[in-house]
Structure formats: structure tokens, C-alpha cells
Scaffold this motif. Structure first.
Motif, PDB file in Angstrom:
ATOM      1  N   GLN A 139      28.819  -1.294 -22.490  1.00 15.80           N
ATOM      2  CA  GLN A 139      30.275  -1.742 -22.140  1.00 15.80           C
ATOM      3  C   GLN A 139      30.859  -0.268 -21.043  1.00 15.80           C
ATOM      4  OE1 GLN A 139      32.589  -2.985 -25.863  1.00 15.80           O
ATOM      5  NE2 GLN A 139      32.444  -4.886 -25.022  1.00 15.80           N
ATOM      6  N   ARG A 140      30.486   0.783 -21.094  1.00 10.24           N
ATOM      7  CA  ARG A 140      30.796   1.729 -21.057  1.00 10.24           C
ATOM      8  C   ARG A 140      30.343   2.314 -19.319  1.00 10.24           C
ATOM      9  NH1 ARG A 140      31.328   4.933 -25.650  1.00 10.24           N
ATOM     10  NH2 ARG A 140      29.225   5.296 -25.289  1.00 10.24           N
ATOM     11  N   THR A 141      29.588   1.849 -19.823  1.00 10.13           N
ATOM     12  CA  THR A 141      28.288   1.591 -18.266  1.00 10.13           C
ATOM     13  C   THR A 141      29.126   0.400 -17.322  1.00 10.13           C
ATOM     14  OG1 THR A 141      26.352   2.284 -19.342  1.00 10.13           O
ATOM     15  CG2 THR A 141      26.458   0.947 -17.360  1.00 10.13           C
ATOM     16  N   ARG A 142      29.794  -0.494 -17.527  1.00 10.52           N
ATOM     17  CA  ARG A 142      30.365  -1.948 -16.815  1.00 10.52           C
ATOM     18  C   ARG A 142      30.993  -1.397 -16.052  1.00 10.52           C
ATOM     19  NH1 ARG A 142      29.953  -6.216 -21.745  1.00 10.52           N
ATOM     20  NH2 ARG A 142      31.814  -6.770 -20.284  1.00 10.52           N
ATOM     21  N   LEU A 143      32.229  -0.623 -17.240  1.00 13.58           N
ATOM     22  CA  LEU A 143      33.623   0.314 -16.831  1.00 13.58           C
ATOM     23  C   LEU A 143      33.256   1.137 -15.680  1.00 13.58           C
ATOM     24  CD1 LEU A 143      34.949   0.378 -20.271  1.00 13.58           C
ATOM     25  CD2 LEU A 143      35.949  -1.039 -18.377  1.00 13.58           C
ATOM     26  N   ALA A 144      32.442   1.863 -16.255  1.00  9.49           N
ATOM     27  CA  ALA A 144      32.168   2.810 -14.951  1.00  9.49           C
ATOM     28  C   ALA A 144      31.566   2.050 -13.377  1.00  9.49           C
ATOM     29  CB  ALA A 144      31.021   3.562 -15.217  1.00  9.49           C
ATOM     30  N   LEU A 145      31.193   1.209 -13.334  1.00 10.28           N
ATOM     31  CA  LEU A 145      30.525   0.156 -12.435  1.00 10.28           C
ATOM     32  C   LEU A 145      31.758  -0.081 -12.178  1.00 10.28           C
ATOM     33  CD1 LEU A 145      28.990  -0.333  -9.725  1.00 10.28           C
ATOM     34  CD2 LEU A 145      28.337  -2.747 -11.490  1.00 10.28           C
ATOM     35  N   ALA A 146      32.898  -0.576 -12.406  1.00  8.24           N
ATOM     36  CA  ALA A 146      33.610  -1.516 -11.976  1.00  8.24           C
ATOM     37  C   ALA A 146      34.590   0.088 -11.486  1.00  8.24           C
ATOM     38  CB  ALA A 146      35.136  -1.633 -13.763  1.00  8.24           C
ATOM     39  N   GLN A 147      34.786   1.240 -11.807  1.00  9.80           N
ATOM     40  CA  GLN A 147      35.078   2.323 -10.687  1.00  9.80           C
ATOM     41  C   GLN A 147      34.765   2.542  -9.701  1.00  9.80           C
ATOM     42  OE1 GLN A 147      36.828   5.409 -14.185  1.00  9.80           O
ATOM     43  NE2 GLN A 147      35.258   6.083 -13.115  1.00  9.80           N
ATOM     44  N   VAL A 148      34.106   2.204 -10.068  1.00  5.96           N
ATOM     45  CA  VAL A 148      32.686   2.305  -8.182  1.00  5.96           C
ATOM     46  C   VAL A 148      33.680   1.096  -7.427  1.00  5.96           C
ATOM     47  CG1 VAL A 148      30.815   2.498  -6.835  1.00  5.96           C
ATOM     48  CG2 VAL A 148      30.898   3.432  -9.268  1.00  5.96           C
ATOM     49  N   LEU A 149      33.412   0.140  -7.663  1.00  6.94           N
ATOM     50  CA  LEU A 149      33.558  -1.112  -7.078  1.00  6.94           C
ATOM     51  C   LEU A 149      34.986  -1.586  -6.572  1.00  6.94           C
ATOM     52  CD1 LEU A 149      31.627  -3.456  -8.806  1.00  6.94           C
ATOM     53  CD2 LEU A 149      31.119  -2.787  -6.907  1.00  6.94           C
ATOM     54  N   ALA A 150      36.352  -0.327  -7.997  1.00  3.14           N
ATOM     55  CA  ALA A 150      37.304  -0.315  -7.310  1.00  3.14           C
ATOM     56  C   ALA A 150      37.708  -0.091  -5.350  1.00  3.14           C
ATOM     57  CB  ALA A 150      38.351   0.061  -7.782  1.00  3.14           C
ATOM     58  N   THR A 151      36.809   0.892  -5.316  1.00  6.31           N
ATOM     59  CA  THR A 151      37.769   0.952  -3.767  1.00  6.31           C
ATOM     60  C   THR A 151      36.397   0.951  -3.158  1.00  6.31           C
ATOM     61  OG1 THR A 151      35.282   2.352  -4.089  1.00  6.31           O
ATOM     62  CG2 THR A 151      37.607   3.462  -5.065  1.00  6.31           C
ATOM     63  N   ARG A 152      36.307  -0.512  -3.272  1.00  3.17           N
ATOM     64  CA  ARG A 152      35.017  -1.508  -2.696  1.00  3.17           C
ATOM     65  C   ARG A 152      34.334  -0.660  -1.206  1.00  3.17           C
ATOM     66  NH1 ARG A 152      38.895  -6.222  -1.764  1.00  3.17           N
ATOM     67  NH2 ARG A 152      40.945  -5.922  -2.771  1.00  3.17           N
ATOM     68  N   PRO A 153      33.423  -0.174  -1.812  1.00  2.00           N
ATOM     69  CA  PRO A 153      32.423   0.393  -1.003  1.00  2.00           C
ATOM     70  C   PRO A 153      31.454  -0.713  -0.204  1.00  2.00           C
ATOM     71  CG  PRO A 153      32.422   0.679  -3.307  1.00  2.00           C
ATOM     72  CD  PRO A 153      33.448   0.060  -3.249  1.00  2.00           C
ATOM     73  N   GLY A 154      31.178   0.008   1.366  1.00  2.00           N
ATOM     74  CA  GLY A 154      29.739  -0.635   1.845  1.00  2.00           C
ATOM     75  C   GLY A 154      28.850  -1.100   1.448  1.00  2.00           C
ATOM     76  N   ALA A 155      27.913   0.459   0.981  1.00  2.00           N
ATOM     77  CA  ALA A 155      27.085   0.459   0.489  1.00  2.00           C
ATOM     78  C   ALA A 155      27.424   0.967  -1.032  1.00  2.00           C
ATOM     79  CB  ALA A 155      26.377   1.130   1.068  1.00  2.00           C
ATOM     80  N   LEU A 156      26.380   0.365  -2.032  1.00  2.00           N
ATOM     81  CA  LEU A 156      26.327   0.628  -3.198  1.00  2.00           C
ATOM     82  C   LEU A 156      24.960   1.508  -3.405  1.00  2.00           C
ATOM     83  CD1 LEU A 156      27.795  -2.344  -5.062  1.00  2.00           C
ATOM     84  CD2 LEU A 156      28.940  -0.155  -5.042  1.00  2.00           C
ATOM     85  N   VAL A 157      24.992   2.545  -4.315  1.00  2.00           N
ATOM     86  CA  VAL A 157      23.813   3.223  -4.796  1.00  2.00           C
ATOM     87  C   VAL A 157      23.679   2.778  -6.664  1.00  2.00           C
ATOM     88  CG1 VAL A 157      21.847   5.563  -4.846  1.00  2.00           C
ATOM     89  CG2 VAL A 157      23.530   4.788  -2.863  1.00  2.00           C
ATOM     90  N   LEU A 158      22.886   2.702  -6.750  1.00  2.00           N
ATOM     91  CA  LEU A 158      23.266   2.536  -8.231  1.00  2.00           C
ATOM     92  C   LEU A 158      22.037   2.546  -8.669  1.00  2.00           C
ATOM     93  CD1 LEU A 158      24.440  -1.386  -8.671  1.00  2.00           C
ATOM     94  CD2 LEU A 158      25.713   0.973  -8.499  1.00  2.00           C
TER      95      LEU A 158
END
Length: 450
Positions: A139-158
Motif C-alpha cells: 500500500q505504501r508503494t501505491r501511495l508513493a506513486l500517487a504522490q508522483v501522479l499528483a503533479t501530472r507529469p508528462g513522463a513517468l520513470v518507475l
């Protein structure tokens, strides 16, 4: 093909005098999901961080990197990006505000709920008011990804985004990654997970990019027999504040057996492991070697050595100032009374058996990958010669060849010592091949065992 959103040309990387990567080039265009795989320690995280415009401590990188838009980065140890002192709702609300400017309270809540849905959460008030420690590792991994998505990036490195996720949560996350790509995002995903549907697949080996398919290997059959009871939970319940995470759990472990633990993210699997390891205050009784045992901080050296725990977020358990070899060896000095020279020699042998070189073992933690540190944490636990060894997602993020090597090492240790192994994993195929019995955990209770 469309103009690349991320472009890397001529990437070369050194860790001290060691050449990690040579002349690596790749690109990711809008709408693409490009996966990057390869053995642990080959340099995948170094490439990912370079793509996100980040520097890796202890690694010197030379490359031409072009990424004109906003790039969001999710590291392998994703949970460490969460602020442990801030409630989830407040942290996400602040990030949403940075991206969207002035929003009303209601607009901000709607945007936070939207981001959480992207990572398979429903934004109930109870969830928004919780702290990171009140969630499971997955669940913490998914919450960390939510933080990344919150800024609406045009590219994602995961970097290994499906680590520790149960099948349902993983399927939801992969659907959302596909939806992000369909909406025009460019995704570079470091992963060994065959379920990640890629537009293109790249593989790192020996410092260069190849199109070589990953190796496959079948686990060896088990021949270990079960012996006497070595650890037990009796009527154990665990609460974090007002939230009950385990309820009236009974579990016995026997010498020589491997017990697999499965269940959805947040079901209580890690809390069960923490109870046995003495890391969680409990209602009920915890026994090791037939005797009640206290919390870890009150255990004797013998009691500490008897039960060892390798958890998901192993990187945070290492001292950044000391070499990995020294820290692994220190376990045998402290818990078994070995002389430092003997402990160092034994630590080196175990680390090599787990696929780390002498040079890698001599580095500080920042100089190793997440998968390498996970194996170093396992070596550290093995140096204690435990009678009960608990491994929480110990093969997560490893390629198939290394995962089998780690599990074979555990089998060999078990054959030699008749230790009990408790393996928490979402890899049901590996558990089916290795475990003597499977325990299913749901909503804080053991619902099946067999």
C-alpha cells in the motif's frame, strides 16, 4: 515514431573504478510503455535515475539526456519517499496544490480522490487521516506513486512499481499505467514482472542494452521434513491506534518446514511477521523455542538470533556510513560471539553465495542496487544462524535467475539447520513450488491454512 519525450544517448556510468554501463542509448515516446529488465546490480536504477534527471550517490554518470517536460520518478524503495510525520491526505493535498495552483478545499479533495483512484484506493476520510506506517508495504508503494501522479507529469520513470502488490491491486495499477500511456504519457518501467504489458522491452546485461530474453529457471523440488514446534502465536491481536490490523491469530511454525503467507495488500501479512520478530506490541502470546518472548528491544542476544526478519524495505536498515560487508559481519560478532576476522570471512562467503561480488560487498549501501541490498539483508540474517527466518517479499525485484538462486540458498540453509522459514510473497507460483503449507490472511485474520 513520435518525437521522444525522454532521450538518453551515450550513457556511461562508473562506481569508483568499476565500469557499470557503457554507451547506453534509449528513447521513450508519448504513449509508449518501455520496460527495462536485467540482473540485479547491472545498472537499471542508474539508467532510470538518469532518465529522471537524478544523480545516484557513489555513481558517476556521463550522458546526453533530453526530457523537456515534467518527469515523475518512483524509486525502487518507493515507501521511503513518504513523510512518516504527515497524514496521507495532507501530503497529497499539498502536492495537488503545487500542480494546480489555487484550488478550493472541495476541488483539492476531488483531485486527491482522483489521484488515489489511479492507484486503486478509495479516498475515504479514514484513509486520508492515516499515517504511512499504518499501511502495508504494498500500500505504501501505491501511495508513493500517487504522490508522483499528483503533479501530472508528462513522463513517468518507475522502478519496480508492482513490488509487493497483490494480484487485484497489481491488475488495477497496470490498467491505470496503460490508461496513462493511452492518454499520451511516456513510461519507462524497470521491472522483472512479465505482467507489465510493454510497447517495447529492453534488457541490460554486462553494461549494455541487448534484446536477449530473460532467463527462465525452474525451482528444485523440496525434500525437507517437518520437526518440532519452534515458534508460535496464540490469540494475537495488533492495533495501531484505533485500527485493528490483526485479530485473534494463531500460528505455529515447525522445524524444517517452509510456510508461505499470502493475502491482499493491507491484509496483515507484514504485521504477522512483525509480531514474531518482536517489532509490534501485541495482545496475546508470542513463543519461541517453547518460551514466551518479549518485544525485540528486550530480547537477549540468543532470543534475537533465534528469530530473524528480512523485511521489504531492507535498504533503510543499513547504516549509510559503513560498508555492507562490515554490517553483515557485525551480526555474527554481536549475536554469535565470533571474532571479527572469522565473521568477515563467513559474511563474504554468504554474500558471494547470494550473487554479490567482493567489490560490491565492500561498498557502502548507496553503491548497491535495491535488489543487492535485499540480498545483503538476507545474508545479515543468515549470519545469525536463526531457527526461524522470516522473509517478506525477499525475491521481489530480482530477475528469475537470481530469485531462484536466493530460494535455493534458503533451501540449502534449511537443509543444514532444519530452520523454519516463513515466506511472505505475492508470487503464488514460487510459493506453490517451495512451501510445505500456505497460510492465507485477510482482514487481519488467518482464514485458511493448508
Amino acid at each position: 515514431m513520435a518525437e521522444p519525450v525522454i532521450s538518453i544517448r551515450g550513457l556511461t556510468a562508473h562506481a569508483g573504478e568499476t565500469l557499470l554501463l557503457h554507451d547506453v542509448s534509449l528513447s521513450v515516446s508519448a504513449g509508449e510503455i518501455v520496460t527495462l529488465s536485467g540482473p540485479s546490480g547491472v545498472g537499471k536504477t542508474t539508467v532510470a535515475m538518469a532518465a529522471a534527471g537524478l544523480e545516484r550517490p557513489g555513481v558517476t554518470v556521463r550522458a546526453e539526456v533530453v526530457a523537456p517536460g515534467k518527469v515523475g520518478y518512483l524509486p525502487q524503495q518507493a515507501a521511503e519517499t513518504l513523510n512518516p510525520a504527515r497524514r496521507v491526505g495532507h501530503a497529497l493535498g499539498e502536492l495537488v496544490g503545487l500542480d494546480a495552483g489555487r484550488l478550493s478545499r472541495e476541488q483539492r479533495r476531488e483531485r486527491v480522490a482522483e489521484v488515489l483512484r489511479l492507484v486503486a484506493f478509495e479516498a475515504a476520510d479514514g484513509l486520508l487521516r492515516r499515517y504511512p506506517f499504518e499501511f502495508s508495504g504494498g500500500q505504501r508503494t501505491r501511495l508513493a506513486l500517487a504522490q508522483v501522479l499528483a503533479t501530472r507529469p508528462g513522463a513517468l520513470v518507475l522502478d519496480e512499481p508492482t513490488t509487493g502488490l497483490d494480484a487485484v491491486s497489481k491488475a488495477g495499477l497496470l490498467r491505470q499505467l496503460r490508461a496513462l500511456a493511452d492518454a499520451g504519457a511516456a513510461l519507462l518501467v524497470v521491472t522483472h514482472d512479465p505482467d507489465v504489458a510493454a510497447t517495447r522491452t529492453l534488457r541490460l546485461r554486462d553494461g549494455t542494452l541487448t534484446d536477449e530474453p530473460p532467463p527462465t529457471a525452474m525451482p528444485l523440488p523440496r525434500t525437507v521434513e517437518r520437526g518440532a514446534r519452534v515458534a508460535e502465536l496464540r490469540g494475537v491481536s495488533v492495533h495501531y491506534g484505533r485500527m485493528e490490523v490483526l485479530r485473534d491469530v494463531d500460528l505455529s511454525l515447525f522445524a524444517g518446514e517452509t510456510v508461505g503467507v499470502v493475502g491482499p495488500s493491507g491484509a496483515g501479512k507484514t504485521s504477522l511477521a512483525r509480531c514474531l520478530a518482536g517489532l509490534a506490541p501485541v495482545r496475546g502470546e508470542v513463543f519461541a523455542d517453547g518460551k514466551p518472548v518479549p518485544l525485540l528491544r528486550k530480547r537477549t542476544a540468543r532470543q534475537t538470533a533465534y528469530v530473524q526478519y528480512v523485511w521489504q524495505e531492507a535498504a533503510s536498515s543499513f547504516d549509510p556510513r559503513r560498508t555492507v560487508l562490515d554490517q553483515v559481519a557485525a551480526t555474527a560478532v554481536r549475536l554469535r560471539g565470533l571474532r571479527p576476522a572469522d565473521a568477515t570471512g563467513e559474511a563474504g562467503e554468504v554474500l558471494i553465495g547470494l550473487g554479490l561480488t567482493e567489490a560490491q560487498a565492500g561498498r557502502r549501501p548507496a553503491g548497491l542496487s535495491g535488489g543487492q541490498l535485499q540480498r545483503a539483508a538476507l545474508a545479515r540474517a543468515l549470519l545469525a544462524e536463526p531457527r526461524v527466518l522470516i522473509c517478506d517479499e525477499v525475491t521481489t525485484g530480482l530477475d528469475a535467475e537470481l530469485a531462484v538462486r536466493v530460494l535455493d540458498c534458503l533451501d540449502a540453509y534449511q537443509r543444514r539447520t532444519s530452520a523454519a522459514l516463513l515466506l511472505i510473497s505475492h508470487d503464488t507460483r514460487a510459493l506453490a513450488a517451495r512451501a510445505d503449507r500456505i497460510v492465507a490472511v485477510e482482514h487481519g485474520r488467518v482464514v485458511d491454512s493448508g
